[in-house]
Enzyme design. Structure first.
Site, PDB file in Angstrom:
ATOM      1  CG  HIS A 186       7.061  22.214   5.507  1.00 31.58           C
ATOM      2  ND1 HIS A 186       8.346  21.738   5.449  1.00 31.58           N
ATOM      3  CD2 HIS A 186       7.045  23.331   4.724  1.00 31.58           C
ATOM      4  CE1 HIS A 186       9.083  22.527   4.695  1.00 31.58           C
ATOM      5  NE2 HIS A 186       8.310  23.500   4.231  1.00 31.58           N
ATOM      6  CB  SER A 316     -13.400  -2.316  10.977  1.00 34.02           C
ATOM      7  OG  SER A 316     -13.066  -2.927  12.211  1.00 34.02           O
ATOM      8  CE  LYS A 322     -11.238   2.370  11.158  1.00 37.02           C
ATOM      9  NZ  LYS A 322     -10.425   2.221   9.944  1.00 37.02           N
ATOM     10  CD  GLU A 329      -5.704   1.311   3.157  1.00 38.42           C
ATOM     11  OE1 GLU A 329      -6.115   0.128   3.022  1.00 38.42           O
ATOM     12  OE2 GLU A 329      -5.982   2.031   4.134  1.00 38.42           O
TER      13      GLU A 329
END
Length: 469
Positions: A186, A316, A322, A329
């Site tokens: 969960h 980025s 970053k 993805e």
């Protein structure tokens, strides 16, 4: 044939004259379809065109050996069809995917291209219908091509790609076997688990995906060829279909056979729908695995940070340093796209009204594209992400010691209620379960340390009591 305008020639079919590009190998029926279906700009998948070529060559061989087709014509057809099957003539197949639902236009495209080449070879007319399409109908050729292309794509591309991904995940399961971390259910802290155990679960998902793909192949191996228009076999020889299936089996070094029931083979596309369901399952597995890895690598400072993914590109245009989980993805995007494509195949399968399914080009496009996408992204996932992923061992250990779920291991010693009290106090006071257990559990330090040994809690058979969730 005449040349009324520069760059074009006049071709004739049963509906009259058509202007066809002068250098095109196709003829009037193909050009009609090009003009009739300016819909998406997407041609048929190359794999489907290649399968059409292979079937046309096998049909010519069968008809020649059955004494129905002149040997020289058959040899010329086979030579031209082999060029189609080898992918040399993909640019001669310009018809849009969203065409006549039986694939008649593309079947005739293949007939015309092959007939033109065969005629050039022989110096005499080879007819696209009478010779190249002998003993066939679009209604049995096109569904057969769908099946051949799917079997070849799954066997040669997708299953090997999944095997490579399985091997990479299995290697990581071994590498991470001694890395103990907190499990989560969960999305909340649960009991300890080894990172290797998590990766072994991922590896098994992919292994099962390969097994499921293998299970969908028998239905795809059945070919509609020989049924001609409706499944009755009108205008073909009884020995034609077995001969074609045998030739295709030898060509691709895998098994094809004549359909058990030609009426089912032409009226329904259930084998394709079953394969689409299997591909959806594989896509679902990849989405789950990629998203898990993305979550486990989140941060690196304000996220979970248990995994460190390979840094393969800047993340980025504005935030220096970053790095994003771009490969997971990509995997997730492919998985979602494939799920939608396969749902289109399912929808197409529902339109097998009466004696013929008329959603064939759309179904073929979506299923074959899904196979290619899953194969390609599985290889990318393995090579550019999984193989270079490492564990943040200290972060994993730190989460365990600070988790109130460690109290679960005290259940058999002090009971659920007392363990829950310790867990609640640990959370509210910002202390560890171990500290409070030393003070309040009424157990020796040795008993507590043995019970709260994270690695021991991950070994099968460890008694921890309590319930799941």
């Amino acid at each position: 044939m005449s040349n009324p305008t520069p760059g074009f020639r006049t071709e004739h079919d049963s509906m009259g004259d058509m202007q066809v590009p002068a250098d095109a190998l196709y003829a009037a029926q193909t050009q009609r379809a090009v003009e009739n279906f300016p819909v998406s700009g997407m041609p048929l998948p190359a794999a489907l065109i290649h399968a059409l070529g292979a079937i046309k060559g096998a049909a010519a061989m069968a008809n020649a050996e059955l004494g129905l087709l002149d040997g020289e014509i058959a040899a010329a057809i086979l030579s031209a069809a082999d060029r189609v099957a080898a992918g040399e003539l993909d640019d001669q197949f310009p018809i849009d995917v969203f065409q006549t639902g039986s694939g008649t236009s593309s079947n005739m495209n293949a007939n015309e291209v092959i007939a033109t080449l065969a005629s050039q070879t022989l110096g005499r007319l080879v007819h696209p219908n009478d010779h190249v399409n002998m003993g066939q109908s679009s209604n049995d050729v096109f569904p057969s091509a769908l099946h051949v292309a799917a079997v070849v794509g799954i066997e040669r591309n997708l299953i090997p790609a999944l095997e490579g991904l399985h091997a990479a995940l299995s290697a990581k399961a071994t590498e991470f076997d001694d890395v103990v971390k907190i499990g989560r259910t969960h999305l909340m802290d649960a009991v300890p688990i080894r990172l290797g155990q998590e990766f072994s679960g991922y590896a098994r998902q992919i292994e099962l995906g390969g097994e499921r793909l293998t299970a969908c192949l028998p239905g795809l191996r059945e070919l509609a060829i020989g049924g001609t228009a409706l499944g009755t076999g009108l205008n073909t020889h009884p020995g034609f279909a077995p001969h074609v299936a045998t030739t295709l089996t030898a060509r691709y070094r895998t098994e094809f056979r004549e359909a058990t029931n030609h009426f089912e083979a032409q009226a329904s596309r259930d084998a394709y729908v079953f394969a689409a369901g299997t591909l959806t399952t594989v896509a679902s597995s990849l989405i789950k695995i990629a998203n898990d890895i993305r979550l486990l690598a989140s941060g690196p400072q304000a996220g979970l940070g248990e995994l460190i993914l390979p840094a393969i590109q800047p993340g980025s245009s504005i935030m220096p340093g970053k790095v994003n989980p771009v490969i997971p993805e990509s995997v997730i995007q492919v998985g979602v796209h494939v799920t939608g494509s396969c749902q289109a195949v399912v929808g197409g399968g529902q339109w097998g009204q009466l004696d013929l399914n008329v959603m064939l080009p759309m179904m073929g496009y979506n299923l074959l594209t899904a196979i290619d996408l899953l194969a390609n992204v599985s290889t990318v996932f393995s090579e550019k992400c999984i193989k270079g992923t490492t564990a943040n061992v200290e972060r994993c250990r730190g989460y365990i010691e600070g988790s109130i779920s460690m109290a679960t291991a005290l259940n058999p010693l002090i009971g659920y209620e007392r363990a829950a009290t310790i867990a609640k106090r640990a959370w509210s006071e910002g202390r560890t379960v171990r500290e409070l257990a030393y003070e309040t559990a009424g157990l020796t330090r040795q008993q507590i340390d043995e019970a709260l040994d994270p690695y021991a809690q991950t070994v099968a058979g460890t008694s921890t009591g309590g319930s799941g969730g």
